[in-house]
Design a protein around this motif. Structure first.
Motif, PDB file in Angstrom:
ATOM      1  N   LEU A  98      53.624  30.273  23.541  1.00 47.21           N
ATOM      2  CA  LEU A  98      53.171  29.179  22.677  1.00 47.21           C
ATOM      3  C   LEU A  98      51.675  28.940  22.844  1.00 47.21           C
ATOM      4  CD1 LEU A  98      53.852  26.866  20.683  1.00 47.21           C
ATOM      5  CD2 LEU A  98      54.166  25.411  22.703  1.00 47.21           C
ATOM      6  N   LEU A  99      51.214  28.875  24.084  1.00 45.86           N
ATOM      7  CA  LEU A  99      49.782  28.644  24.325  1.00 45.86           C
ATOM      8  C   LEU A  99      48.931  29.782  23.765  1.00 45.86           C
ATOM      9  CD1 LEU A  99      49.857  27.171  27.938  1.00 45.86           C
ATOM     10  CD2 LEU A  99      49.413  25.953  25.800  1.00 45.86           C
ATOM     11  N   ASP A 100      49.393  31.007  23.920  1.00 46.54           N
ATOM     12  CA  ASP A 100      48.648  32.153  23.366  1.00 46.54           C
ATOM     13  C   ASP A 100      48.588  32.083  21.844  1.00 46.54           C
ATOM     14  OD1 ASP A 100      48.246  33.090  25.935  1.00 46.54           O
ATOM     15  OD2 ASP A 100      49.790  34.646  25.814  1.00 46.54           O
ATOM     16  N   ARG A 101      49.728  31.737  21.220  1.00 45.50           N
ATOM     17  CA  ARG A 101      49.771  31.646  19.746  1.00 45.50           C
ATOM     18  C   ARG A 101      48.848  30.534  19.255  1.00 45.50           C
ATOM     19  NH1 ARG A 101      52.529  28.496  16.219  1.00 45.50           N
ATOM     20  NH2 ARG A 101      53.834  27.546  17.814  1.00 45.50           N
ATOM     21  N   GLU A 102      48.866  29.398  19.941  1.00 41.96           N
ATOM     22  CA  GLU A 102      48.010  28.284  19.527  1.00 41.96           C
ATOM     23  C   GLU A 102      46.532  28.622  19.713  1.00 41.96           C
ATOM     24  OE1 GLU A 102      49.427  24.856  21.654  1.00 41.96           O
ATOM     25  OE2 GLU A 102      51.172  24.624  20.353  1.00 41.96           O
ATOM     26  N   ALA A 103      46.203  29.269  20.815  1.00 34.78           N
ATOM     27  CA  ALA A 103      44.799  29.652  21.058  1.00 34.78           C
ATOM     28  C   ALA A 103      44.320  30.640  20.004  1.00 34.78           C
ATOM     29  CB  ALA A 103      44.641  30.249  22.448  1.00 34.78           C
ATOM     30  N   ALA A 104      45.171  31.574  19.628  1.00 34.19           N
ATOM     31  CA  ALA A 104      44.795  32.554  18.597  1.00 34.19           C
ATOM     32  C   ALA A 104      44.595  31.864  17.247  1.00 34.19           C
ATOM     33  CB  ALA A 104      45.867  33.635  18.491  1.00 34.19           C
ATOM     34  N   ARG A 105      45.437  30.895  16.936  1.00 38.79           N
ATOM     35  CA  ARG A 105      45.313  30.180  15.653  1.00 38.79           C
ATOM     36  C   ARG A 105      44.017  29.374  15.613  1.00 38.79           C
ATOM     37  NH1 ARG A 105      49.552  27.842  12.138  1.00 38.79           N
ATOM     38  NH2 ARG A 105      48.430  27.478  10.205  1.00 38.79           N
ATOM     39  N   ILE A 106      43.679  28.695  16.710  1.00 41.53           N
ATOM     40  CA  ILE A 106      42.435  27.920  16.766  1.00 41.53           C
ATOM     41  C   ILE A 106      41.236  28.855  16.648  1.00 41.53           C
ATOM     42  CG2 ILE A 106      40.976  26.517  18.280  1.00 41.53           C
ATOM     43  CD1 ILE A 106      43.574  25.260  19.379  1.00 41.53           C
ATOM     44  N   LYS A 107      41.284  29.968  17.358  1.00 45.86           N
ATOM     45  CA  LYS A 107      40.162  30.919  17.327  1.00 45.86           C
ATOM     46  C   LYS A 107      39.971  31.481  15.923  1.00 45.86           C
ATOM     47  CE  LYS A 107      38.397  35.012  19.639  1.00 45.86           C
ATOM     48  NZ  LYS A 107      38.639  36.014  20.676  1.00 45.86           N
ATOM     49  N   ALA A 108      41.063  31.786  15.241  1.00 50.60           N
ATOM     50  CA  ALA A 108      40.966  32.328  13.882  1.00 50.60           C
ATOM     51  C   ALA A 108      40.356  31.306  12.928  1.00 50.60           C
ATOM     52  CB  ALA A 108      42.342  32.761  13.393  1.00 50.60           C
ATOM     53  N   LEU A 109      40.754  30.047  13.067  1.00 50.61           N
ATOM     54  CA  LEU A 109      40.185  29.012  12.200  1.00 50.61           C
ATOM     55  C   LEU A 109      38.712  28.765  12.522  1.00 50.61           C
ATOM     56  CD1 LEU A 109      43.159  26.455  12.092  1.00 50.61           C
ATOM     57  CD2 LEU A 109      42.290  27.851  10.184  1.00 50.61           C
ATOM     58  N   GLN A 110      38.360  28.745  13.796  1.00 50.78           N
ATOM     59  CA  GLN A 110      36.964  28.515  14.198  1.00 50.78           C
ATOM     60  C   GLN A 110      36.051  29.633  13.716  1.00 50.78           C
ATOM     61  OE1 GLN A 110      37.341  27.980  18.430  1.00 50.78           O
ATOM     62  NE2 GLN A 110      37.183  25.758  18.250  1.00 50.78           N
ATOM     63  N   ALA A 111      36.591  30.838  13.663  1.00 46.69           N
ATOM     64  CA  ALA A 111      35.768  31.987  13.286  1.00 46.69           C
ATOM     65  C   ALA A 111      35.329  31.939  11.825  1.00 46.69           C
ATOM     66  CB  ALA A 111      36.521  33.275  13.552  1.00 46.69           C
ATOM     67  N   THR A 112      35.992  31.127  11.011  1.00 46.92           N
ATOM     68  CA  THR A 112      35.680  31.112   9.580  1.00 46.92           C
ATOM     69  C   THR A 112      34.597  30.123   9.206  1.00 46.92           C
ATOM     70  OG1 THR A 112      37.416  29.502   9.123  1.00 46.92           O
ATOM     71  CG2 THR A 112      38.026  31.841   8.994  1.00 46.92           C
ATOM     72  N   ILE A 113      34.211  29.261  10.143  1.00 48.90           N
ATOM     73  CA  ILE A 113      33.150  28.276   9.818  1.00 48.90           C
ATOM     74  C   ILE A 113      31.979  28.474  10.760  1.00 48.90           C
ATOM     75  CG2 ILE A 113      34.746  26.591   8.826  1.00 48.90           C
ATOM     76  CD1 ILE A 113      34.628  25.048  11.448  1.00 48.90           C
ATOM     77  N   PRO A 114      30.793  28.071  10.341  1.00 50.14           N
ATOM     78  CA  PRO A 114      29.623  28.269  11.203  1.00 50.14           C
ATOM     79  C   PRO A 114      29.702  27.418  12.460  1.00 50.14           C
ATOM     80  CG  PRO A 114      29.027  27.026   9.233  1.00 50.14           C
ATOM     81  CD  PRO A 114      30.434  27.451   9.065  1.00 50.14           C
ATOM     82  N   ALA A 115      29.168  27.973  13.540  1.00 49.36           N
ATOM     83  CA  ALA A 115      29.129  27.246  14.811  1.00 49.36           C
ATOM     84  C   ALA A 115      28.095  26.132  14.735  1.00 49.36           C
ATOM     85  CB  ALA A 115      28.807  28.189  15.954  1.00 49.36           C
ATOM     86  N   GLY A 116      28.317  25.102  15.476  1.00 46.70           N
ATOM     87  CA  GLY A 116      27.403  23.954  15.445  1.00 46.70           C
ATOM     88  C   GLY A 116      26.366  24.119  16.421  1.00 46.70           C
TER      89      GLY A 116
END
Length: 166
Positions: A148-166
């Motif tokens: 579960l933790l691995d799946r959640e971390a991958a989902r967050i990383k995928a979403l973060q990768a689509t927007i510019p870093a602050g």
């Protein structure tokens, strides 16, 4: 005078190197070598004894873990359109801030799942400290928590990768 003593000194040193009657060491097999190098037979593992109290704690933790997963999935469904709207937007824009807020909520949901996983790890650690063998239900719960933790971390990383870093 030193040249006359050289042959006598050489004879003296040569006498010190003689065998002295002890002979050579035996090449026979020594007791330590006769034992062999094979691994000793391992005893069969002890049978797992049912632990109703531990089973209840595992059931509580896995129920909480399933709830954490549902809450994260709901937050991820809410975050996806906000992150999609922030694509191509400048860092600091309103859409970008909304996406970052949604990602922060995902991190909070993942932290809750991590707390539950820590509870499961604590149960396993307590069991290991007492010298008890692995408990199959507990190992299964640890596997579920890690997945579960691995799946959640991958989902967050995928979403973060689509927007510019602050």
């Amino acid at each position: 005078m030193t040249y006359r003593m050289a042959p006598a000194l050489m004879l003296l040193f040569a006498a010190g190197c003689s065998a002295g009657g002890r002979g050579y060491p035996s090449l026979a097999v020594r007791p330590a070598e006769a034992r062999g190098w094979a691994e000793p037979a391992t005893p069969p593992p002890a049978a797992v004894v049912a632990d109703p109290a531990l089973d209840a704690q595992i059931a509580t933790a896995t129920t909480a873990l399933a709830g954490n997963g549902r809450d994260f999935d709901a937050a991820a469904r809410r975050a996806a359109p906000l992150v999609g709207a922030a694509r191509g937007q400048a860092a600091g824009s309103e859409r970008w801030i909304a996406a970052q807020s949604a990602l922060a909520e995902l991190d909070a949901q993942r932290a809750a799942a991590s707390d539950t996983a820590t509870t499961i790890e604590d149960l396993a650690g307590s069991r290991a400290q007492t010298g008890l063998i692995d408990y199959p239900a507990l190992e299964a719960a640890r596997g579920q928590a890690t997945a579960l933790l691995d799946r959640e971390a991958a989902r967050i990383k995928a979403l973060q990768a689509t927007i510019p870093a602050g």
